[in-house]
Scaffold this motif. Structure first.
Motif, PDB file in Angstrom:
ATOM      1  N   SER A  40       0.842  -1.203   0.000  1.00  0.00           N
ATOM      2  CA  SER A  40       0.000   0.000   0.000  1.00  0.00           C
ATOM      3  C   SER A  40       0.876   1.252   0.000  1.00  0.00           C
ATOM      4  N   LEU A  41       1.975   1.187   0.722  1.00  0.00           N
ATOM      5  CA  LEU A  41       2.934   2.296   0.708  1.00  0.00           C
ATOM      6  C   LEU A  41       3.517   2.477  -0.692  1.00  0.00           C
ATOM      7  N   PHE A  42       3.921   1.382  -1.334  1.00  0.00           N
ATOM      8  CA  PHE A  42       4.436   1.455  -2.708  1.00  0.00           C
ATOM      9  C   PHE A  42       3.392   2.056  -3.654  1.00  0.00           C
ATOM     10  N   ILE A  43       2.159   1.589  -3.544  1.00  0.00           N
ATOM     11  CA  ILE A  43       1.086   2.098  -4.408  1.00  0.00           C
ATOM     12  C   ILE A  43       0.911   3.599  -4.188  1.00  0.00           C
ATOM     13  N   GLY A  44       0.912   4.014  -2.943  1.00  0.00           N
ATOM     14  CA  GLY A  44       0.781   5.442  -2.634  1.00  0.00           C
ATOM     15  C   GLY A  44       1.896   6.266  -3.253  1.00  0.00           C
ATOM     16  N   ILE A  45       3.109   5.751  -3.171  1.00  0.00           N
ATOM     17  CA  ILE A  45       4.250   6.449  -3.773  1.00  0.00           C
ATOM     18  C   ILE A  45       4.111   6.492  -5.288  1.00  0.00           C
ATOM     19  N   PHE A  46       3.789   5.346  -5.880  1.00  0.00           N
ATOM     20  CA  PHE A  46       3.623   5.311  -7.339  1.00  0.00           C
ATOM     21  C   PHE A  46       2.542   6.279  -7.790  1.00  0.00           C
ATOM     22  N   GLN A  47       1.413   6.293  -7.080  1.00  0.00           N
ATOM     23  CA  GLN A  47       0.320   7.176  -7.471  1.00  0.00           C
ATOM     24  C   GLN A  47       0.680   8.646  -7.279  1.00  0.00           C
ATOM     25  N   SER A  48       1.409   8.943  -6.219  1.00  0.00           N
ATOM     26  CA  SER A  48       1.779  10.345  -6.001  1.00  0.00           C
ATOM     27  C   SER A  48       2.753  10.840  -7.061  1.00  0.00           C
ATOM     28  N   ILE A  49       3.452   9.912  -7.696  1.00  0.00           N
ATOM     29  CA  ILE A  49       4.365  10.279  -8.780  1.00  0.00           C
ATOM     30  C   ILE A  49       3.647  10.288 -10.130  1.00  0.00           C
ATOM     31  N   THR A  50       2.877   9.239 -10.410  1.00  0.00           N
ATOM     32  CA  THR A  50       2.304   9.088 -11.754  1.00  0.00           C
ATOM     33  C   THR A  50       1.041   9.901 -12.002  1.00  0.00           C
ATOM     34  N   VAL A  51       0.163  10.023 -11.003  1.00  0.00           N
ATOM     35  CA  VAL A  51      -1.106  10.732 -11.229  1.00  0.00           C
ATOM     36  C   VAL A  51      -0.888  12.181 -11.642  1.00  0.00           C
ATOM     37  N   PRO A  52      -0.019  12.946 -10.979  1.00  0.00           N
ATOM     38  CA  PRO A  52       0.200  14.324 -11.451  1.00  0.00           C
ATOM     39  C   PRO A  52       0.698  14.396 -12.900  1.00  0.00           C
ATOM     40  N   PHE A  53       1.554  13.444 -13.296  1.00  0.00           N
ATOM     41  CA  PHE A  53       2.012  13.422 -14.687  1.00  0.00           C
ATOM     42  C   PHE A  53       0.868  13.143 -15.649  1.00  0.00           C
ATOM     43  N   VAL A  54       0.009  12.200 -15.276  1.00  0.00           N
ATOM     44  CA  VAL A  54      -1.142  11.871 -16.129  1.00  0.00           C
ATOM     45  C   VAL A  54      -2.069  13.076 -16.236  1.00  0.00           C
ATOM     46  N   LEU A  55      -2.354  13.716 -15.119  1.00  0.00           N
ATOM     47  CA  LEU A  55      -3.236  14.885 -15.138  1.00  0.00           C
ATOM     48  C   LEU A  55      -2.630  16.021 -15.949  1.00  0.00           C
ATOM     49  N   ASP A  56      -1.328  16.226 -15.804  1.00  0.00           N
ATOM     50  CA  ASP A  56      -0.651  17.260 -16.576  1.00  0.00           C
ATOM     51  C   ASP A  56      -0.672  16.921 -18.070  1.00  0.00           C
ATOM     52  N   PHE A  57      -0.391  15.657 -18.385  1.00  0.00           N
ATOM     53  CA  PHE A  57      -0.398  15.221 -19.776  1.00  0.00           C
ATOM     54  C   PHE A  57      -1.778  15.394 -20.405  1.00  0.00           C
ATOM     55  N   LEU A  58      -2.835  15.069 -19.655  1.00  0.00           N
ATOM     56  CA  LEU A  58      -4.206  15.185 -20.165  1.00  0.00           C
ATOM     57  C   LEU A  58      -4.760  16.599 -20.018  1.00  0.00           C
ATOM     58  N   GLU A  59      -3.988  17.461 -19.351  1.00  0.00           N
ATOM     59  CA  GLU A  59      -4.374  18.847 -19.111  1.00  0.00           C
ATOM     60  C   GLU A  59      -5.719  18.957 -18.392  1.00  0.00           C
ATOM     61  N   VAL A  60      -5.820  18.214 -17.275  1.00  0.00           N
ATOM     62  CA  VAL A  60      -7.026  18.273 -16.454  1.00  0.00           C
ATOM     63  C   VAL A  60      -6.640  18.609 -15.015  1.00  0.00           C
ATOM     64  N   SER A  61      -7.571  19.226 -14.313  1.00  0.00           N
ATOM     65  CA  SER A  61      -7.329  19.602 -12.922  1.00  0.00           C
ATOM     66  C   SER A  61      -7.667  18.432 -11.998  1.00  0.00           C
ATOM     67  N   LEU A  62      -7.215  18.560 -10.761  1.00  0.00           N
ATOM     68  CA  LEU A  62      -7.527  17.552  -9.754  1.00  0.00           C
ATOM     69  C   LEU A  62      -9.035  17.486  -9.521  1.00  0.00           C
ATOM     70  N   GLU A  63      -9.710  18.617  -9.605  1.00  0.00           N
ATOM     71  CA  GLU A  63     -11.165  18.658  -9.437  1.00  0.00           C
ATOM     72  C   GLU A  63     -11.860  17.891 -10.572  1.00  0.00           C
ATOM     73  N   GLN A  64     -11.403  18.102 -11.802  1.00  0.00           N
ATOM     74  CA  GLN A  64     -11.974  17.356 -12.927  1.00  0.00           C
ATOM     75  C   GLN A  64     -11.719  15.861 -12.750  1.00  0.00           C
ATOM     76  N   PHE A  65     -10.519  15.534 -12.312  1.00  0.00           N
ATOM     77  CA  PHE A  65     -10.139  14.146 -12.074  1.00  0.00           C
ATOM     78  C   PHE A  65     -11.084  13.480 -11.078  1.00  0.00           C
ATOM     79  N   SER A  66     -11.389  14.181  -9.994  1.00  0.00           N
ATOM     80  CA  SER A  66     -12.215  13.595  -8.940  1.00  0.00           C
ATOM     81  C   SER A  66     -13.677  13.422  -9.357  1.00  0.00           C
ATOM     82  N   ARG A  67     -14.079  14.087 -10.426  1.00  0.00           N
ATOM     83  CA  ARG A  67     -15.467  13.967 -10.877  1.00  0.00           C
ATOM     84  C   ARG A  67     -15.637  13.073 -12.093  1.00  0.00           C
ATOM     85  N   ASP A  68     -14.555  12.680 -12.724  1.00  0.00           N
ATOM     86  CA  ASP A  68     -14.652  11.927 -13.971  1.00  0.00           C
ATOM     87  C   ASP A  68     -14.109  10.502 -13.796  1.00  0.00           C
TER      88      ASP A  68
END
Length: 159
Positions: A93-121
């Motif tokens: 779970s710690l590894f997953i948390g680290i991976f997500q904290s690294i990869t999710v911002p890159f994915v959101l930046d790449f898709l040009e979406v905000s964290l708010e849009q992410f949480s609703r879609d």
């Protein structure tokens, strides 16, 4: 306030994530699990997480309760000690948390979406989970092929 996860996110993100946590976690500690057992625990976790997120609106509590459900389900379905289940689930779970904290911002930046849009879609939640799933798959196959493990928990007796 937390948001309720849609069924599609439960099926395509929560349950697969639990599956990876289980198989990689146990593999890291040299404990084998049958695919059916891992799937059953993952489904129990997914359903429990769905209802936990639906009815508990205190931030952070949902994560703690979901991890407890995962640990207890693994203990009883796999019939391993609570210690083994806890160690294997918490480490990954710690590894997953680290991976997500690294990869999710890159994915959101790449898709040009905000964290708010992410949480609703729901589609964005599922897409953002893919890099972590790929990393966990690679880790699992490396562990399996090299027979590497962090520590052999099988040396301890069951509770």
């Amino acid at each position: 306030m937390l948001f309720q996860i849609p069924i599609v996110v439960l099926l395509l993100q929560s349950i697969p994530e639990a599956f990876f946590i289980i198989i990689v976690g146990l593999k890291l500690f040299h404990i084998d699990i049958k695919g059916k057992e891992a799937i059953l625990v993952s489904v129990i976790y997914g359903v429990a997480s769905y209802f936990i997120r639906k009815y508990i609106a205190i931030y952070g509590i949902h994560t703690i309760l979901s991890v407890i459900v995962l640990i207890v389900s693994l203990k009883y379905i796999k019939k391993i000690s609570l210690f083994h289940a806890t160690i294997s689930i918490l480490v990954v779970s710690l590894f997953i948390g680290i991976f997500q904290s690294i990869t999710v911002p890159f994915v959101l930046d790449f898709l040009e979406v905000s964290l708010e849009q992410f949480s609703r879609d729901p589609k964005l939640m599922i897409i953002a989970a893919i890099p972590t799933f790929v990393l966990m798959t690679i880790i699992y196959f490396i562990l399996d092929k090299t027979n590497f493990y962090l520590y052999d928990l099988r040396v301890f007796k069951k509770e």
